[in-house]
Design an enzyme around this catalytic site. Structure first.
Site, mmCIF file in Angstrom:
data_model
loop_
_atom_site.group_PDB
_atom_site.id
_atom_site.type_symbol
_atom_site.label_atom_id
_atom_site.label_comp_id
_atom_site.label_asym_id
_atom_site.label_seq_id
_atom_site.Cartn_x
_atom_site.Cartn_y
_atom_site.Cartn_z
ATOM 1 N N HIS A 325 0.862 -1.173 0.000
ATOM 2 C CA HIS A 325 0.000 0.000 0.000
ATOM 3 C C HIS A 325 0.904 1.230 0.000
ATOM 4 C CE1 HIS A 325 -2.788 3.098 1.395
ATOM 5 N NE2 HIS A 325 -3.787 2.272 1.175
ATOM 6 N N HIS A 368 -0.994 2.744 11.710
ATOM 7 C CA HIS A 368 -0.047 3.841 11.561
ATOM 8 C C HIS A 368 0.059 4.661 12.844
ATOM 9 C CE1 HIS A 368 1.244 7.532 8.907
ATOM 10 N NE2 HIS A 368 2.290 6.830 9.314
ATOM 11 N N GLU A 374 -3.289 14.293 11.371
ATOM 12 C CA GLU A 374 -4.144 13.941 10.247
ATOM 13 C C GLU A 374 -5.597 14.291 10.575
ATOM 14 O OE1 GLU A 374 -3.635 9.899 9.028
ATOM 15 O OE2 GLU A 374 -1.451 9.942 9.266
ATOM 16 N N HIS A 398 -6.576 12.392 13.984
ATOM 17 C CA HIS A 398 -5.585 11.507 14.587
ATOM 18 C C HIS A 398 -4.332 12.345 14.799
ATOM 19 C CE1 HIS A 398 -7.987 8.229 12.331
ATOM 20 N NE2 HIS A 398 -8.455 8.371 13.562
ATOM 21 N N HIS A 404 -3.750 4.740 14.718
ATOM 22 C CA HIS A 404 -4.987 4.701 13.957
ATOM 23 C C HIS A 404 -4.835 3.678 12.838
ATOM 24 C CE1 HIS A 404 -2.373 7.801 12.170
ATOM 25 N NE2 HIS A 404 -2.886 7.441 10.999
#
Length: 476
Positions: A325, A368, A374, A398, A404
């Site tokens: 990803h 993460h 974020e 976050h 998260h």
């Protein structure tokens, strides 16, 4: 003049549709069906435009003649220091019926829930999620764009010109004989519900959900709505948004410069004997000054310091085509750089519809902990990592180093999915304001808005251990 392209367009603001000359420098002219507004295209271009009712309003070969055409006043709007290097030097020349200096003194104005007080409440490092923010009915409370500004979180300081703020706007009436300008920084506006007709000193823009616009520091604008409207605002102090560097991607991709649209010149010579209010956000506070004429009296302008809009559907998506990803930085539309190379005051990132084709890969976003903050919002649809709970018109935050990632349902589903090519986020547009600042949440965000989802943490509670100490690699 040399280096200018001349394009004839029709005047969209008079029923007669009179023909006129528009001067475009390194730009093309675009027509939008909605209200037949006209735009110039390009990002960071040197533009030149005049209202077709006054051909020749732009001075020839100079900025500040002794007497301007049509008896106009010349006024420069600077978006950077005079001595900035050419690539970052921003300014425009406006030719107007009356200069902006003609107004009564500014006086403090009630500012509601707009703030830069980052110490209202104690810090909260938890994962935070908000249900869709409430838009009041016009029968309950009339709110225009300015009175409907609510600060959710932020950091930094407007006086030292280094910081960020995230606001929500909720409004149900148009601004009447009022305009707004932000002396503190730039507004990146993300409509989520309801279109906005934004009148600026440079001209008019129609901005709808799934589009964004940027109104840069010091530019005066007014917002008309067509019913209930809601959206998000990213404000940055001390830096302007720019396109991210493409590096090995090459010369093309992500948000292409030609798809950014800038309004053409339009003016009104309108007296307002009852008073026109110019609202100024200055050092985090609101002030208002009265004058007896409309500030949208710019007959012509030229320069590279402009408001602009962008349709998110035009974003050229880059994605992984082999395995793993990729980091979300590949979805960056605009960035406001800090003084540290590669570190942004804020990035505006989107998660648009795309193909997912990665082999032997957990395709949703990974778990993460980040050295960046974020803040996420949802314009429409659903977000792939949390299909329940994160709703259009809501948000999540976050904070720096707060863990998260996908909820338990997403993890279990993706871990056993058949990895065939599939469309991801079809009919969806989520976005992220990512910042290197550790943002504080306001009292309105944590309490007063009454939209904080206090059960957010529970979406991860069903996650269970899959650890198998007897696991052996498969033989090949």
């Amino acid at each position: 003049g040399p280096g200018l392209n001349y394009t004839h367009i029709e005047n969209p603001f008079k029923l007669s549709k009179q023909r006129a000359l528009l001067i475009c420098s390194s730009a093309s002219c675009f027509t939008e069906d909605m209200a037949e507004l006209k735009y110039l295209s390009g990002f960071g271009n040197e533009f030149a435009t005049e209202d077709p009712r006054c051909p020749g309003a732009l001075p020839d070969a100079q900025n500040n003649p002794q007497v301007c055409p049509y008896g106009l006043y010349a006024e420069q709007l600077s978006g950077s220091a005079f001595t900035c290097p050419r690539p970052t030097n921003k300014r425009s020349w406006l030719y107007r019926i009356l200069p902006s200096v003609r107004h009564k003194p500014f006086a403090p104005l009630e500012q509601g829930h707009l703030t830069q007080n980052w110490d209202e409440v104690d810090p909260d490092p938890n994962q935070l999620r908000w249900l869709p923010f409430t838009v009041p009915k016009v029968s309950e409370k009339k709110m225009d764009f300015v009175t409907g500004l609510h600060t959710v979180c932020g950091a930094g300081d407007t006086r030292t010109r280094n910081g960020i703020a995230v606001h929500i706007y909720t409004c149900n009436i148009s601004m009447l004989d009022r305009c707004f300008n932000n002396s503190d920084g730039d507004f990146l506006i993300v409509p989520q519900q309801g279109k906005l007709l934004i009148t600026t000193e440079f001209g008019k823009m129609m901005v709808e959900p799934n589009e964004i616009c940027v109104i840069q520091q010091g530019m005066r604008f007014s917002v008309d709505v067509f019913g209930e409207a809601r959206g998000y605002i990213l404000e940055v102090y001390g830096s302007h948004f720019e396109l991210p560097d493409l590096g090995p991607i090459g010369a093309n991709g992500l948000a292409n410069p030609r798809d950014f649209l800038v309004p053409v010149a339009w003016y009104e010579d309108r007296k307002v004997p009852s008073g026109y209010s110019v609202i100024n956000k200055y050092q985090g506070r609101l002030f208002a000054a009265e004058q007896d004429f409309s500030p949208f009296n710019v007959v012509a302008w030229h320069g590279n310091y402009v408001p602009y809009k962008y349709n998110l559907e035009k974003f050229m998506v880059i994605n992984c085509v082999a395995f793993d990803h990729a980091d979300p930085s590949i979805f960056t539309v605009l960035t406001a750089k800090s003084t540290r190379p590669g570190v942004a005051i804020a990035d505006f990132v989107i998660f648009p519809p795309r193909w997912g084709v990665a082999d032997h890969t957990f395709r949703p976003p990974y778990y993460h902990r980040n050295c960046m903050s974020e803040f996420m919002g949802l314009i429409k649809g659903y977000y792939e990592a949390k299909e329940e709970g994160f709703q259009p018109g809501g948000a999540s935050l976050h904070s720096i180093m707060t863990p998260h990632g996908p909820d338990s349902e997403c993890f279990e589903k993706a871990s056993g999915a058949d990895l065939k090519p599939e469309r991801v986020a079809e009919g969806t547009m989520a976005f992220m304001f990512e910042s290197s600042f550790s943002m504080a949440v306001t009292k309105w965000g944590l309490d007063t808005c009454n939209r904080l989802d206090k059960n957010y943490y529970k979406c991860w509670e069903p996650l269970k251990s899959h650890f198998n100490p007897n696991w052996k690699p498969s033989s090949k």
